[in-house]
Write a protein that holds these residues in place. Structure first.
Motif, mmCIF file in Angstrom:
data_model
loop_
_atom_site.group_PDB
_atom_site.id
_atom_site.type_symbol
_atom_site.label_atom_id
_atom_site.label_comp_id
_atom_site.label_asym_id
_atom_site.label_seq_id
_atom_site.Cartn_x
_atom_site.Cartn_y
_atom_site.Cartn_z
ATOM 1 N N ALA A 43 32.935 -0.329 22.306
ATOM 2 C CA ALA A 43 31.430 -0.610 22.118
ATOM 3 C C ALA A 43 30.735 -0.723 23.537
ATOM 4 C CB ALA A 43 31.582 -2.072 21.431
ATOM 5 N N LEU A 44 31.363 -1.175 24.389
ATOM 6 C CA LEU A 44 30.502 -1.372 25.901
ATOM 7 C C LEU A 44 30.464 -0.051 26.360
ATOM 8 C CD1 LEU A 44 32.340 -4.512 27.286
ATOM 9 C CD2 LEU A 44 29.904 -4.491 26.719
ATOM 10 N N ALA A 45 31.538 0.856 26.290
ATOM 11 C CA ALA A 45 31.422 2.001 26.961
ATOM 12 C C ALA A 45 30.467 2.961 26.069
ATOM 13 C CB ALA A 45 32.874 2.672 26.900
ATOM 14 N N SER A 46 30.540 2.769 24.692
ATOM 15 C CA SER A 46 29.226 3.640 23.906
ATOM 16 C C SER A 46 27.943 3.062 24.379
ATOM 17 C CB SER A 46 29.975 3.172 22.565
ATOM 18 O OG SER A 46 31.087 3.867 22.220
ATOM 19 N N ILE A 47 27.951 1.805 24.412
ATOM 20 C CA ILE A 47 26.314 1.346 24.749
ATOM 21 C C ILE A 47 26.038 1.989 25.962
ATOM 22 C CG2 ILE A 47 25.153 -0.880 25.292
ATOM 23 C CD1 ILE A 47 26.812 -2.157 23.061
ATOM 24 N N GLY A 48 26.690 1.805 27.057
ATOM 25 C CA GLY A 48 26.380 2.468 28.384
ATOM 26 C C GLY A 48 26.275 3.930 28.371
ATOM 27 N N TYR A 49 26.985 4.464 27.689
ATOM 28 C CA TYR A 49 26.685 6.063 27.395
ATOM 29 C C TYR A 49 25.356 6.227 26.714
ATOM 30 C CZ TYR A 49 31.238 7.176 29.269
ATOM 31 O OH TYR A 49 32.667 7.265 29.409
ATOM 32 N N GLN A 50 25.029 5.379 25.704
ATOM 33 C CA GLN A 50 23.920 5.803 25.157
ATOM 34 C C GLN A 50 22.418 5.600 26.051
ATOM 35 O OE1 GLN A 50 23.594 7.407 22.269
ATOM 36 N NE2 GLN A 50 25.837 7.887 22.558
ATOM 37 N N TYR A 51 22.858 4.337 26.785
ATOM 38 C CA TYR A 51 21.735 3.795 27.805
ATOM 39 C C TYR A 51 21.451 4.998 28.712
ATOM 40 C CZ TYR A 51 21.313 -1.031 26.100
ATOM 41 O OH TYR A 51 20.858 -2.057 25.373
ATOM 42 N N ALA A 52 22.530 5.380 29.185
ATOM 43 C CA ALA A 52 22.450 6.505 30.431
ATOM 44 C C ALA A 52 21.893 7.768 29.585
ATOM 45 C CB ALA A 52 23.994 6.963 30.705
ATOM 46 N N GLN A 53 22.062 8.060 28.316
ATOM 47 C CA GLN A 53 21.568 9.480 27.745
ATOM 48 C C GLN A 53 20.006 9.043 27.565
ATOM 49 O OE1 GLN A 53 22.595 12.279 26.386
ATOM 50 N NE2 GLN A 53 24.379 11.629 27.925
ATOM 51 N N GLN A 54 19.532 7.830 27.279
ATOM 52 C CA GLN A 54 18.237 7.416 27.272
ATOM 53 C C GLN A 54 17.294 7.254 28.519
ATOM 54 O OE1 GLN A 54 17.949 4.204 24.488
ATOM 55 N NE2 GLN A 54 19.085 5.152 22.943
ATOM 56 N N GLU A 55 18.387 7.533 29.495
ATOM 57 C CA GLU A 55 17.663 7.417 31.141
ATOM 58 C C GLU A 55 17.315 5.908 31.027
ATOM 59 O OE1 GLU A 55 14.942 10.208 32.313
ATOM 60 O OE2 GLU A 55 16.141 12.074 31.442
ATOM 61 N N ARG A 56 18.075 4.991 30.504
ATOM 62 C CA ARG A 56 17.905 3.470 30.787
ATOM 63 C C ARG A 56 19.008 3.181 31.834
ATOM 64 N NH1 ARG A 56 17.659 1.436 24.732
ATOM 65 N NH2 ARG A 56 17.697 -0.680 25.727
ATOM 66 N N ARG A 57 18.855 3.598 33.173
ATOM 67 C CA ARG A 57 20.007 3.463 33.929
ATOM 68 C C ARG A 57 20.423 1.993 34.356
ATOM 69 N NH1 ARG A 57 16.616 8.142 35.510
ATOM 70 N NH2 ARG A 57 17.679 9.828 35.122
ATOM 71 N N ARG A 58 19.368 1.274 34.382
ATOM 72 C CA ARG A 58 19.849 -0.062 34.966
ATOM 73 C C ARG A 58 20.551 -0.977 34.022
ATOM 74 N NH1 ARG A 58 17.604 -0.814 39.865
ATOM 75 N NH2 ARG A 58 15.752 0.166 40.514
ATOM 76 N N GLU A 59 20.206 -0.636 32.671
ATOM 77 C CA GLU A 59 20.765 -1.347 31.625
ATOM 78 C C GLU A 59 22.117 -0.576 31.474
ATOM 79 O OE1 GLU A 59 17.701 -1.983 28.203
ATOM 80 O OE2 GLU A 59 17.002 -0.337 29.227
ATOM 81 N N ALA A 60 22.171 0.649 31.507
ATOM 82 C CA ALA A 60 23.459 1.276 31.610
ATOM 83 C C ALA A 60 24.455 0.735 32.660
ATOM 84 C CB ALA A 60 23.388 2.899 31.483
ATOM 85 N N LEU A 61 23.910 0.721 33.815
ATOM 86 C CA LEU A 61 24.861 0.245 34.919
ATOM 87 C C LEU A 61 25.234 -1.172 34.661
ATOM 88 C CD1 LEU A 61 26.084 0.439 37.617
ATOM 89 C CD2 LEU A 61 23.751 -0.234 38.585
ATOM 90 N N ALA A 62 24.333 -2.158 34.066
ATOM 91 C CA ALA A 62 24.789 -3.476 33.746
ATOM 92 C C ALA A 62 25.985 -3.410 32.749
ATOM 93 C CB ALA A 62 23.630 -4.215 33.338
ATOM 94 N N VAL A 63 25.849 -2.623 31.749
ATOM 95 C CA VAL A 63 26.924 -2.476 30.988
ATOM 96 C C VAL A 63 28.330 -1.991 31.354
ATOM 97 C CG1 VAL A 63 27.855 -1.381 28.566
ATOM 98 C CG2 VAL A 63 25.368 -2.258 28.856
ATOM 99 N N PHE A 64 28.176 -0.972 32.420
ATOM 100 C CA PHE A 64 29.338 -0.503 33.121
ATOM 101 C C PHE A 64 29.848 -1.501 34.088
ATOM 102 C CE2 PHE A 64 28.219 3.524 31.246
ATOM 103 C CZ PHE A 64 29.499 3.901 30.758
ATOM 104 N N ASP A 65 29.108 -2.223 34.609
ATOM 105 C CA ASP A 65 29.631 -3.372 35.395
ATOM 106 C C ASP A 65 30.253 -4.427 34.647
ATOM 107 O OD1 ASP A 65 28.471 -2.293 37.872
ATOM 108 O OD2 ASP A 65 26.740 -3.575 37.734
ATOM 109 N N ARG A 66 29.926 -4.898 33.453
ATOM 110 C CA ARG A 66 30.344 -5.680 32.307
ATOM 111 C C ARG A 66 31.774 -5.108 32.186
ATOM 112 N NH1 ARG A 66 27.652 -7.319 26.812
ATOM 113 N NH2 ARG A 66 29.530 -8.452 25.818
#
Length: 192
Positions: A43-66
């Protein structure tokens, strides 16, 4: 992780939403998976990928940091962190993340390429050359590594090496070779 029919259903529903480009709804399903288990790495990886696809980079980074401490041996997690840090112009941190990815998988072609781009951005072109060469060994038919390698060689005044790469690129990617020829002022007999 024990099998959960609810988790399976949520993941399937999210996958279908992604397929139909309903990323916003997919994110809701992935978030519901996290409600079942806050450490669900899928779920975390999928959320990170979806944020990245939406160019929500800071949110994606926070998920991958988690995700990173939950999957410490996963080169892909570190690569994604590096990519996002690079996109945010934090090249020093991106270099660290790409190096961590390479420590976990020394043949991660995209980590070599990403590391090289951040090294170029931080004015370390000599260090970038080895990573670009490794990227072209791992992905010999991808023009990106070759193109960047030629640009670095050209910037360092190595015309013969630049010419060799230009001629090589012209054999399988003439459009990229033409762009490189325009940028460097070099010509290739293979581009007629």
């Amino acid at each position: 992780m024990r099998f959960s029919l609810r988790r399976w259903y949520l993941n399937q529903a999210a996958a279908w939403c992604v397929l139909f480009r309903r990323r916003d709804v997919a994110l809701e399903y992935y978030e519901r998976m996290l409600e079942l288990d806050p450490t669900d790495t899928l779920a975390l990886a999928s959320i990170g990928y979806q944020y990245a696809q939406q160019e929500r980079r800071r949110e994606a980074l926070a998920v991958f940091d988690r995700l990173a401490p939950l999957k410490p041996g996963d080169a892909e997690v570190q690569f994604n962190r590096g990519f996002l840090l690079q996109e945010l112009n934090n090249h020093a941190a991106a270099i660290t993340a790409f190096r961590q990815a390479l420590a976990l998988n020394r043949d991660h072609d995209r980590a070599h390429y990403g590391l090289a781009l951040s090294l170029i951005a931080t004015r370390h072109p000599e260090d970038a050359i080895a990573h670009l060469k490794r990227n072209t060994e791992l992905q010999p038919m991808s023009p990106y590594g070759w193109y960047q390698l030629a640009r670095v060689q050209h910037e360092l005044g190595r015309a013969a090496e630049t010419q060799r790469i230009l001629d090589h690129l012209a054999k399988f990617e003439p459009n990229v070779a033409r762009q490189l020829a325009r940028e460097t002022g070099l010509a290739s007999k293979l581009l007629s």
